[in-house]
Design an enzyme around this catalytic site. Sequence first.
Site, PDB file in Angstrom:
ATOM      1  N   HIS A 172       0.863  -1.184   0.018  1.00 59.22           N
ATOM      2  CA  HIS A 172      -0.058   0.023   0.088  1.00 59.22           C
ATOM      3  C   HIS A 172       0.877   1.191  -0.086  1.00 59.22           C
ATOM      4  O   HIS A 172       2.177   1.181   0.045  1.00 59.22           O
ATOM      5  CB  HIS A 172      -0.968   0.091   1.058  1.00 59.22           C
ATOM      6  CG  HIS A 172      -0.422  -0.074   2.447  1.00 59.22           C
ATOM      7  ND1 HIS A 172       0.155   1.151   2.975  1.00 59.22           N
ATOM      8  CD2 HIS A 172       0.008  -0.803   3.631  1.00 59.22           C
ATOM      9  CE1 HIS A 172       0.714   0.830   4.184  1.00 59.22           C
ATOM     10  NE2 HIS A 172       0.536  -0.530   4.329  1.00 59.22           N
ATOM     11  N   CYS A 188       2.943  -4.814   7.109  1.00 60.74           N
ATOM     12  CA  CYS A 188       2.492  -4.547   5.669  1.00 60.74           C
ATOM     13  C   CYS A 188       3.897  -4.024   4.648  1.00 60.74           C
ATOM     14  O   CYS A 188       4.737  -3.691   5.299  1.00 60.74           O
ATOM     15  CB  CYS A 188       1.362  -3.696   5.482  1.00 60.74           C
ATOM     16  SG  CYS A 188      -0.172  -4.355   5.939  1.00 60.74           S
TER      17      CYS A 188
END
Length: 275
Positions: A172, A188
């Site tokens: 992301h 992440c």
Amino acid sequence: MNAKPYLMTHPESRIIGEDFNYTVKDGDYFQAIAEKFNVGFLALIDANPDLDPFLPKVGARMVIPSKMLLPYTPHEGIVINLPELRLYYFSPDSDVVHVFPIGIGKQGLSTPKTKSYIGEKREDPVWRPTKEMQARYLAEHGKPLAKEVPAGPDNPFGKYALRLGTSVYLIHGSNQRIGIGMRSSSGCIRLFDDDIEWLYEHVPLNTVVRIVDQPIKMSYELDGKHIEIHRPLSDGESLNDKKYQRVLKNFVQSEEEQAILAPLLDKPKGIVVSL
């Protein structure tokens, strides 16, 4: 910034790109230089250990680490090599690979090593922190964390997100410029906004994703042997440990080669070196 394409010039070669020098200008600092050339913050520090990353001397020459060895893995889809803090995307219809600096999980919140795929693509993602994140935030800050953060400047996912399979792990963007090219996330994979936008537009669903842990990369090329060494992921690990020495045993043989290698094992520079 734009996606940085590298041409794979020969099917049996694993070298791409070229390092180059940059002269520090008034007002420069490593974070701005990293963004200018789309390289990682820690990569600049490791490649230029004698320069102050916050106040580099004006006129100093620094190395921009843009030459690299491709990881040991099939050259398809997305490959993330955690120790070098880079994401590779191999274009399916050409001999081009795009390379991006990334942020990965902090110590204790590691990004998993896995083989997966892009299971979902989301624009303007909503951030829903896990129960573990909420508990950690409450313990650290003494107040609760919002259970849901909509798209916007307060959303740490940025404008785009790609899900790994059906897991909680995402590739992301970010609402902060700092942290790319560092161990900065809760597991992440973070990218600069321009980079995640490019991936969102160009990477199709079901693209294979391989996340590997390869601090040492080696290659036999037409002009000789080359090696690229990065910091190991664990603070407790040393590149002089037996498991890494076994990897190097058959590659580094002469006393001259060992003399070149020894300082790189103690202080990895993350740049391609000829043996």
